[in-house]
Scaffold this motif. Structure first.
Motif, PDB file in Angstrom:
ATOM      1  N   MET A  48       0.800  -1.203  -0.076  1.00 12.56           N
ATOM      2  CA  MET A  48       0.011   0.022   0.085  1.00 12.56           C
ATOM      3  C   MET A  48       0.722   1.283  -0.057  1.00 12.56           C
ATOM      4  SD  MET A  48      -2.878  -0.859   3.002  1.00 12.56           S
ATOM      5  CE  MET A  48      -3.451  -2.496   3.092  1.00 12.56           C
ATOM      6  N   GLY A  49       1.828   1.256   0.786  1.00 18.14           N
ATOM      7  CA  GLY A  49       2.784   2.377   0.857  1.00 18.14           C
ATOM      8  C   GLY A  49       3.661   2.586  -0.259  1.00 18.14           C
ATOM      9  N   ALA A  50       4.028   1.302  -1.091  1.00 25.32           N
ATOM     10  CA  ALA A  50       4.947   1.395  -2.173  1.00 25.32           C
ATOM     11  C   ALA A  50       4.118   2.178  -3.433  1.00 25.32           C
ATOM     12  CB  ALA A  50       5.462   0.236  -2.458  1.00 25.32           C
ATOM     13  N   VAL A  51       2.885   1.568  -3.357  1.00 23.55           N
ATOM     14  CA  VAL A  51       2.221   2.405  -4.702  1.00 23.55           C
ATOM     15  C   VAL A  51       1.267   3.386  -4.192  1.00 23.55           C
ATOM     16  CG1 VAL A  51       2.464   0.148  -5.663  1.00 23.55           C
ATOM     17  CG2 VAL A  51       0.193   0.270  -4.422  1.00 23.55           C
ATOM     18  N   HIS A  52       1.122   4.190  -3.078  1.00 26.91           N
ATOM     19  CA  HIS A  52       0.141   5.081  -2.764  1.00 26.91           C
ATOM     20  C   HIS A  52       0.113   6.091  -3.943  1.00 26.91           C
ATOM     21  CE1 HIS A  52       3.385   7.308  -0.643  1.00 26.91           C
ATOM     22  NE2 HIS A  52       2.712   8.277  -0.829  1.00 26.91           N
ATOM     23  N   ASP A  53       1.159   6.425  -4.376  1.00 25.56           N
ATOM     24  CA  ASP A  53       1.346   7.693  -5.088  1.00 25.56           C
ATOM     25  C   ASP A  53       1.658   7.052  -6.562  1.00 25.56           C
ATOM     26  OD1 ASP A  53       1.107   9.830  -3.722  1.00 25.56           O
ATOM     27  OD2 ASP A  53       3.169  10.105  -3.184  1.00 25.56           O
ATOM     28  N   ILE A  54       1.330   5.846  -6.883  1.00 23.40           N
ATOM     29  CA  ILE A  54       1.344   5.186  -8.178  1.00 23.40           C
ATOM     30  C   ILE A  54       0.810   6.150  -9.315  1.00 23.40           C
ATOM     31  CG2 ILE A  54      -0.306   3.460  -8.281  1.00 23.40           C
ATOM     32  CD1 ILE A  54       3.183   3.153  -9.238  1.00 23.40           C
ATOM     33  N   GLY A  55      -0.288   6.904  -8.952  1.00 18.21           N
ATOM     34  CA  GLY A  55      -1.096   7.713  -9.940  1.00 18.21           C
ATOM     35  C   GLY A  55      -0.164   8.793 -10.699  1.00 18.21           C
ATOM     36  N   LYS A  56       0.896   9.115 -10.016  1.00 23.62           N
ATOM     37  CA  LYS A  56       1.818  10.120 -10.542  1.00 23.62           C
ATOM     38  C   LYS A  56       2.451   9.515 -11.691  1.00 23.62           C
ATOM     39  CE  LYS A  56       2.378  12.798  -6.222  1.00 23.62           C
ATOM     40  NZ  LYS A  56       3.242  13.154  -5.290  1.00 23.62           N
ATOM     41  N   LEU A  57       2.344   8.191 -12.096  1.00 22.24           N
ATOM     42  CA  LEU A  57       2.987   7.933 -13.443  1.00 22.24           C
ATOM     43  C   LEU A  57       2.199   8.467 -14.533  1.00 22.24           C
ATOM     44  CD1 LEU A  57       3.171   3.951 -12.957  1.00 22.24           C
ATOM     45  CD2 LEU A  57       5.052   5.472 -13.157  1.00 22.24           C
TER      46      LEU A  57
END
Ligand SMILES: [Fe+2]
Length: 194
Positions: A48-57
């Motif tokens: 969850m922490g590792a991909v919490h900002d994945i939308g920034k891709l």
């Protein structure tokens, strides 16, 4: 799920290294803080922490790395990363709705002033935890547009925003957790210097 997390983390490494660094620190802190408050450990918590900002891709690296003041439309674009995150995870078809909603709601505020207007306990527990840890890390390490501040100031900031932005009960536990971590590191340092 692990394979998909690795792919997403690799994509973030190529797109924006500072976001990846922030995400991995948040993942580590979320994992440790969860154990501190007696939540059963699981790999999913770290993910969850590792991909919490994945939308920034889906946000240009020039905007992510912009150092000057952001315009209103740039802020709006940045805020889209929460929904983009859920969309990216949906495309993988392996993440539960619960997991994806934790990412979608990681910028919700206790008083309903966040991105989607959820309030208090309507916000998933891990989203409320991420809201604190994400801000803590951003203040400690700074952002492209924001200089870092010291830990004592951060504690005061977090304390001041409990009930409006952060979950007050979680803030109390998090501040104890930070203090306990500091004490442990001090003891380790003293033992090493003997
Ligand atoms: Fe975020």
């Amino acid at each position: 799920m692990n394979k998909h997390i690795q792919e997403l983390v690799c994509s973030l490494f190529k797109h924006c290294r500072s976001t990846l660094g922030h995400s991995l620190r948040v993942a580590d802190e979320l994992d440790k803080f969860s154990s501190y408050i007696d939540i059963k450990p699981s790999a999913e918590i770290y993910y969850m922490g590792a991909v919490h900002d994945i939308g920034k891709l889906k946000i240009s690296s020039s905007l992510l790395n912009k150092t000057g003041k952001l315009t209103i439309s740039e802020k709006h674009e940045l805020n889209m990363h929460a929904i983009y995150g859920k969309q990216i995870l949906q495309e993988k078809k392996v993440f539960s709705e619960e997991f994806m909603n934790i990412i979608l709601y990681h910028h919700e505020n206790q008083d309903g002033s966040g991105y989607y207007g959820l309030k208090g306990q309507e916000i998933p527990l891990f989203s409320r935890m991420l809201r604190i840890i994400d801000s803590y890390d951003a203040m400690l390490y700074g952002r492209a547009y924001q200089s870092p501040i010291n830990e004592e100031q951060i504690k005061l900031e977090i304390e001041a925003l409990k009930t409006t932005i952060f979950d007050a009960e979680l803030v109390c536990s998090f501040l104890h957790y930070i203090e306990a971590k500091k004490q442990r590191m001090l003891v380790e340092k003293l033992q090493l210097s003997r």
